[in-house]
Design a protein around this motif. Structure first.
Motif, PDB file in Angstrom:
ATOM      1  N   THR A 203       0.838  -1.188   0.000  1.00 49.57           N
ATOM      2  CA  THR A 203       0.000   0.000   0.000  1.00 49.57           C
ATOM      3  C   THR A 203       0.875   1.240   0.000  1.00 49.57           C
ATOM      4  O   THR A 203       2.080   1.156  -0.223  1.00 49.57           O
ATOM      5  CB  THR A 203      -0.983  -0.013   1.181  1.00 49.57           C
ATOM      6  OG1 THR A 203      -1.894   1.083   1.048  1.00 49.57           O
ATOM      7  CG2 THR A 203      -0.258   0.059   2.512  1.00 49.57           C
ATOM      8  N   VAL A 204       0.269   2.410   0.218  1.00 52.48           N
ATOM      9  CA  VAL A 204       1.019   3.663   0.117  1.00 52.48           C
ATOM     10  C   VAL A 204       2.008   3.775   1.273  1.00 52.48           C
ATOM     11  O   VAL A 204       1.886   3.067   2.277  1.00 52.48           O
ATOM     12  CB  VAL A 204       0.061   4.873   0.107  1.00 52.48           C
ATOM     13  CG1 VAL A 204      -0.876   4.796  -1.089  1.00 52.48           C
ATOM     14  CG2 VAL A 204      -0.735   4.971   1.396  1.00 52.48           C
ATOM     15  N   PRO A 205       3.000   4.662   1.137  1.00 52.29           N
ATOM     16  CA  PRO A 205       3.995   4.805   2.201  1.00 52.29           C
ATOM     17  C   PRO A 205       3.359   5.205   3.529  1.00 52.29           C
ATOM     18  O   PRO A 205       2.303   5.850   3.557  1.00 52.29           O
ATOM     19  CB  PRO A 205       4.907   5.925   1.675  1.00 52.29           C
ATOM     20  CG  PRO A 205       4.757   5.874   0.196  1.00 52.29           C
ATOM     21  CD  PRO A 205       3.319   5.493  -0.030  1.00 52.29           C
ATOM     22  N   PRO A 206       3.973   4.825   4.629  1.00 52.38           N
ATOM     23  CA  PRO A 206       3.450   5.178   5.958  1.00 52.38           C
ATOM     24  C   PRO A 206       3.232   6.681   6.077  1.00 52.38           C
ATOM     25  O   PRO A 206       4.055   7.484   5.641  1.00 52.38           O
ATOM     26  CB  PRO A 206       4.552   4.696   6.912  1.00 52.38           C
ATOM     27  CG  PRO A 206       5.236   3.603   6.167  1.00 52.38           C
ATOM     28  CD  PRO A 206       5.209   4.019   4.728  1.00 52.38           C
ATOM     29  N   GLY A 207       2.096   7.057   6.660  1.00 56.31           N
ATOM     30  CA  GLY A 207       1.801   8.463   6.854  1.00 56.31           C
ATOM     31  C   GLY A 207       1.115   9.135   5.682  1.00 56.31           C
ATOM     32  O   GLY A 207       0.701  10.292   5.789  1.00 56.31           O
TER      33      GLY A 207
END
Length: 217
Positions: A203-207
């Motif tokens: 999934t997308v980068p953390p944050g």
């Protein structure tokens, strides 16, 4: 010379391309990742050459589809080379190429593909209205002729498994044979990338906020 060109071209993606955008992405759930994030010192002799090529264009590691693909390093290398052609050597203009990619990203609701490629499509000149309508699952209401051809060609091929004579004739008016083949290939390639990302639960980068919300169609 080929290696130098590859390195130079791929470095352009480090700031905004999908490779850099997906580094160290992890599943949104709290369960263990299906493919724990690899680091360079964990790579086998068979994996290390590919890892070193990826590291030339990213200072933060190996992530996105490369994390699962590293488990099959021969395939990973072949796809690395294919990605290079379909992003930087393709005969399809960049704006239209990125348009095709986000069409696939939306069909698959691929968080990573959309997160990475919607900004690239905008940077290449695709209008904000077109991007927004595609994200909402709508056919854009205002498109130039070449944009409309890309939308209809890719959508028809991926949803009906064929291209009608009418759509093909429209494509022939704006694209040559190589461009039609390359457009088909980029669409198919990013279906494969979306499948890899979905299977691996990347999934997308953390944050970072996921483009598609749970429960949205």
């Amino acid at each position: 010379m080929k290696s130098a060109i590859l390195t130079s071209s791929m470095m352009l993606a480090a700031a905004g391309g999908w490779i850099a955008a997906t580094m160290f992405a992890q599943p949104a759930t709290s369960k263990e990742p299906r493919f724990p994030q690899l680091t360079m010192d964990q790579l086998s002799a068979a994996q290390k050459p590919l890892g070193e090529e990826i590291m030339k264009i990213s200072s933060v590691g190996i992530g996105g589809p490369y994390n699962p693909l590293m488990r099959s390093p021969v395939l990973g290398q072949r796809l690395f080379d294919l990605f290079h052609y379909l992003r930087w050597e393709t005969s399809v203009p960049t704006k239209l190429n990125e348009f095709a990619i986000i069409i696939i990203g939306r069909q698959w609701r691929s968080q990573v593909e959309w997160f990475a490629h919607a900004p690239l499509a905008a940077k290449a000149g695709l209008s904000a209205d077109i991007i927004a309508e595609v994200k909402e699952g709508k056919k854009p209401s205002k498109m130039a002729e070449d944009e409309a051809v890309v939308y209809d060609f890719v959508t028809e091929l991926t949803t009906t498994q064929k291209v009608s004579d009418e759509t093909y004739a429209r494509a022939k008016k704006v694209f040559n044979d190589q461009q039609i083949v390359d457009l088909t290939a980029v669409a198919g390639n990013y279906v494969m990338v979306a499948m890899m990302l979905a299977m691996a639960e990347e999934t997308v980068p953390p944050g970072k906020e996921s483009p598609f919300k749970v429960g949205e169609k």
